[in-house]
Write an enzyme that holds these catalytic residues in place. Structure first.
Site, PDB file in Angstrom:
ATOM      1  N   LYS A   1       1.100   4.218  -2.844  1.00 31.44           N
ATOM      2  CA  LYS A   1       0.762   5.627  -2.586  1.00 31.44           C
ATOM      3  C   LYS A   1       1.968   6.542  -2.808  1.00 31.44           C
ATOM      4  O   LYS A   1       1.816   7.671  -3.277  1.00 31.44           O
ATOM      5  CB  LYS A   1       0.197   5.780  -1.169  1.00 31.44           C
ATOM      6  CG  LYS A   1      -1.135   5.046  -0.950  1.00 31.44           C
ATOM      7  CD  LYS A   1      -2.231   5.529  -1.896  1.00 31.44           C
ATOM      8  CE  LYS A   1      -3.581   4.936  -1.573  1.00 31.44           C
ATOM      9  NZ  LYS A   1      -4.660   5.423  -2.450  1.00 31.44           N
TER      10      LYS A   1
ATOM     11  N   TYR B   1       0.830  -1.212   0.000  1.00 30.43           N
ATOM     12  CA  TYR B   1       0.000   0.000   0.000  1.00 30.43           C
ATOM     13  C   TYR B   1       0.867   1.267   0.000  1.00 30.43           C
ATOM     14  O   TYR B   1       0.627   2.217  -0.750  1.00 30.43           O
ATOM     15  CB  TYR B   1      -0.913  -0.043   1.234  1.00 30.43           C
ATOM     16  CG  TYR B   1      -1.917   1.077   1.346  1.00 30.43           C
ATOM     17  CD1 TYR B   1      -3.055   1.100   0.538  1.00 30.43           C
ATOM     18  CD2 TYR B   1      -1.746   2.097   2.280  1.00 30.43           C
ATOM     19  CE1 TYR B   1      -3.989   2.123   0.654  1.00 30.43           C
ATOM     20  CE2 TYR B   1      -2.675   3.118   2.402  1.00 30.43           C
ATOM     21  CZ  TYR B   1      -3.795   3.125   1.596  1.00 30.43           C
ATOM     22  OH  TYR B   1      -4.710   4.140   1.719  1.00 30.43           O
TER      23      TYR B   1
HETATM   24  P1  NAP Z   1     -13.396   2.282   0.838  1.00 25.52           P
HETATM   25  O1  NAP Z   1     -14.521   2.705   1.727  1.00 25.52           O
HETATM   26  O2  NAP Z   1     -12.976   0.863   0.804  1.00 25.52           O
HETATM   27  O3  NAP Z   1     -13.709   2.808  -0.637  1.00 25.52           O
HETATM   28  C1  NAP Z   1     -12.926   2.448  -1.746  1.00 25.52           C
HETATM   29  C2  NAP Z   1     -13.813   2.443  -2.963  1.00 25.52           C
HETATM   30  O4  NAP Z   1     -13.042   2.045  -4.120  1.00 25.52           O
HETATM   31  C3  NAP Z   1     -14.954   1.431  -2.824  1.00 25.52           C
HETATM   32  O5  NAP Z   1     -16.142   2.004  -3.310  1.00 25.52           O
HETATM   33  C4  NAP Z   1     -14.470   0.265  -3.679  1.00 25.52           C
HETATM   34  O6  NAP Z   1     -15.509  -0.550  -4.162  1.00 25.52           O
HETATM   35  C5  NAP Z   1     -13.765   1.007  -4.795  1.00 25.52           C
HETATM   36  N1  NAP Z   1     -12.852   0.151  -5.550  1.00 25.52           N
HETATM   37  C6  NAP Z   1     -12.039  -0.829  -5.082  1.00 25.52           C
HETATM   38  N2  NAP Z   1     -11.372  -1.404  -6.094  1.00 25.52           N
HETATM   39  C7  NAP Z   1     -11.766  -0.789  -7.237  1.00 25.52           C
HETATM   40  C8  NAP Z   1     -11.438  -0.947  -8.598  1.00 25.52           C
HETATM   41  N3  NAP Z   1     -10.548  -1.873  -9.000  1.00 25.52           N
HETATM   42  N4  NAP Z   1     -12.027  -0.143  -9.522  1.00 25.52           N
HETATM   43  C9  NAP Z   1     -12.942   0.786  -9.149  1.00 25.52           C
HETATM   44  N5  NAP Z   1     -13.292   0.976  -7.840  1.00 25.52           N
HETATM   45  C10 NAP Z   1     -12.712   0.207  -6.895  1.00 25.52           C
HETATM   46  O7  NAP Z   1     -12.069   3.100   1.218  1.00 25.52           O
HETATM   47  P2  NAP Z   1     -11.865   4.653   1.577  1.00 25.52           P
HETATM   48  O8  NAP Z   1     -11.341   4.701   2.952  1.00 25.52           O
HETATM   49  O9  NAP Z   1     -13.049   5.457   1.209  1.00 25.52           O
HETATM   50  O10 NAP Z   1     -10.631   4.974   0.607  1.00 25.52           O
HETATM   51  C11 NAP Z   1     -10.729   5.805  -0.542  1.00 25.52           C
HETATM   52  C12 NAP Z   1      -9.317   6.225  -0.938  1.00 25.52           C
HETATM   53  O11 NAP Z   1      -8.716   6.938   0.135  1.00 25.52           O
HETATM   54  C13 NAP Z   1      -8.392   5.045  -1.230  1.00 25.52           C
HETATM   55  O12 NAP Z   1      -7.544   5.348  -2.322  1.00 25.52           O
HETATM   56  C14 NAP Z   1      -7.576   4.933   0.035  1.00 25.52           C
HETATM   57  O13 NAP Z   1      -6.332   4.336  -0.195  1.00 25.52           O
HETATM   58  C15 NAP Z   1      -7.462   6.380   0.446  1.00 25.52           C
HETATM   59  N6  NAP Z   1      -7.148   6.586   1.862  1.00 25.52           N
HETATM   60  C16 NAP Z   1      -8.016   6.240   2.851  1.00 25.52           C
HETATM   61  C17 NAP Z   1      -7.671   6.477   4.171  1.00 25.52           C
HETATM   62  C18 NAP Z   1      -8.585   6.155   5.316  1.00 25.52           C
HETATM   63  O14 NAP Z   1      -8.204   6.381   6.460  1.00 25.52           O
HETATM   64  N7  NAP Z   1      -9.787   5.639   5.090  1.00 25.52           N
HETATM   65  C19 NAP Z   1      -6.428   7.023   4.490  1.00 25.52           C
HETATM   66  C20 NAP Z   1      -5.561   7.355   3.460  1.00 25.52           C
HETATM   67  C21 NAP Z   1      -5.935   7.143   2.151  1.00 25.52           C
HETATM   68  P3  NAP Z   1     -16.212  -1.667  -3.174  1.00 25.52           P
HETATM   69  O15 NAP Z   1     -15.951  -1.318  -1.807  1.00 25.52           O
HETATM   70  O16 NAP Z   1     -17.633  -1.584  -3.520  1.00 25.52           O
HETATM   71  O17 NAP Z   1     -15.494  -2.895  -3.412  1.00 25.52           O
END
Ligand code: NAP
Length: 246
Positions: free
Chosen positions: A158, A154
């Site tokens: 990133k 991961y």
């Molecule tokens: P999340 O709730 O798991 O949402 C991720 C979304 O991306 C989900 O809707 C998922 O679909 C979709 N997805 C997964 N694989 C995909 C693919 N191959 N093609 C198209 N869509 C796809 O996670 P989140 O926390 O909102 O994260 C969103 C972004 O923020 C990510 O890039 C993550 O790395 C980044 N981020 C998050 C955090 C945090 O603390 N949450 C911190 C730093 C960075 P399904 O779930 O329906 O499978």
């Protein structure tokens, strides 16, 4: 602020992507929701967005798949005629210590988080270059800046996305296209809900603002980067992490 603009957000059925979609819609942008083909959330999110008085469609597809990405761009142009804002948000984790990490878990995370963004930037660059305008925002992570044990795949994805952001900014700025990254810290979402309590407490102890972030707080910064309020900002990484890294 974004009235009449067209925005695509990948992985926006739920979580941070959904919050970004709702925020950009609240400022007047028409929204294209993208999510994996089997997403249970994309259609409901689309209805929520339409209730804000803007237009919205769902174009499902896997960002790893070049044909799916081409269909996302084509479907958007067919419906709205232009693409002003593209947010690379789709991302996953498959955590584990490096010595035990499988090649499959390494490849899967790099394929979705980094190659997926490359596929999307490459596909959207063409119409944006023709328009001589556009904004790309990549959702990176604070761990891509500082490293994190148990997340080699991961973190590499990133950190790579941050490098891709800077190169995109340099390659496309002469065509009127800006590209920036947002690096969220610990944000409450499905991705972080699954972490063990002791891991969550360790982060909390290190965050100067002493609380976890909300998805809307990421969306606020994305809206700034997507708008003309940041018209002289490109190639930057903005940490949204309660001060975790400074
Ligand atoms: P999340 O709730 O798991 O949402 C991720 C979304 O991306 C989900 O809707 C998922 O679909 C979709 N997805 C997964 N694989 C995909 C693919 N191959 N093609 C198209 N869509 C796809 O996670 P989140 O926390 O909102 O994260 C969103 C972004 O923020 C990510 O890039 C993550 O790395 C980044 N981020 C998050 C955090 C945090 O603390 N949450 C911190 C730093 C960075 P399904 O779930 O329906 O499978």
């Amino acid at each position: 602020m974004l009235k009449g603009k067209t925005a695509i957000i990948t992985g926006s059925g739920r979580g941070i992507g959904k919050a970004i979609a709702l925020k950009l819609a609240s400022y007047g942008a028409n929204i294209v929701i993208n999510d994996i083909p089997q997403s249970d959330y994309a259609d409901d999110t689309c209805e929520e967005i339409k209730a804000l008085g803007v237009d919205s469609i769902v174009i499902k597809g896997d960002v790893r798949n070049k044909d799916d990405v081409d269909a996302l761009i084509k479907g958007t142009l067919d419906k709205f005629g232009k693409i002003d804002i593209f947010v690379n948000n789709a991302g996953i984790t498959r955590d584990g210590l490096m010595i035990r990490m499988s090649e499959e878990d390494w490849d899967l995370v790099l394929d979705i988080n980094l190659k997926g963004a490359f596929n999307c930037i490459k596909a959207v660059a063409r119409p944006m270059m023709k328009q001589r305008s556009g904004v790309i925002v990549n959702i990176a992570s604070i761990v891509g800046v500082m490293g994190n044990p148990g997340q080699a795949n991961y973190v590499a994805s990133k950190a790579g996305l941050i490098g891709l952001t800077k190169t995109t900014a340099k390659e496309l700025s002469s065509r009127g296209i800006r590209c920036n990254a947002v690096a969220p810290g610990f944000i409450r979402s499905a991705m972080t809900d699954v972490l063990a309590d002791d891991v969550k407490q360790k982060y909390l102890d290190a965050i100067p603002l002493a609380k976890f972030g909300e998805t809307e707080q990421i969306a606020d910064v994305v809206a700034f980067l997507a708008s003309d309020m940041s018209s002289y900002v490109t190639g930057q990484v903005i940490n949204v992490d309660g001060g975790l890294v400074m």
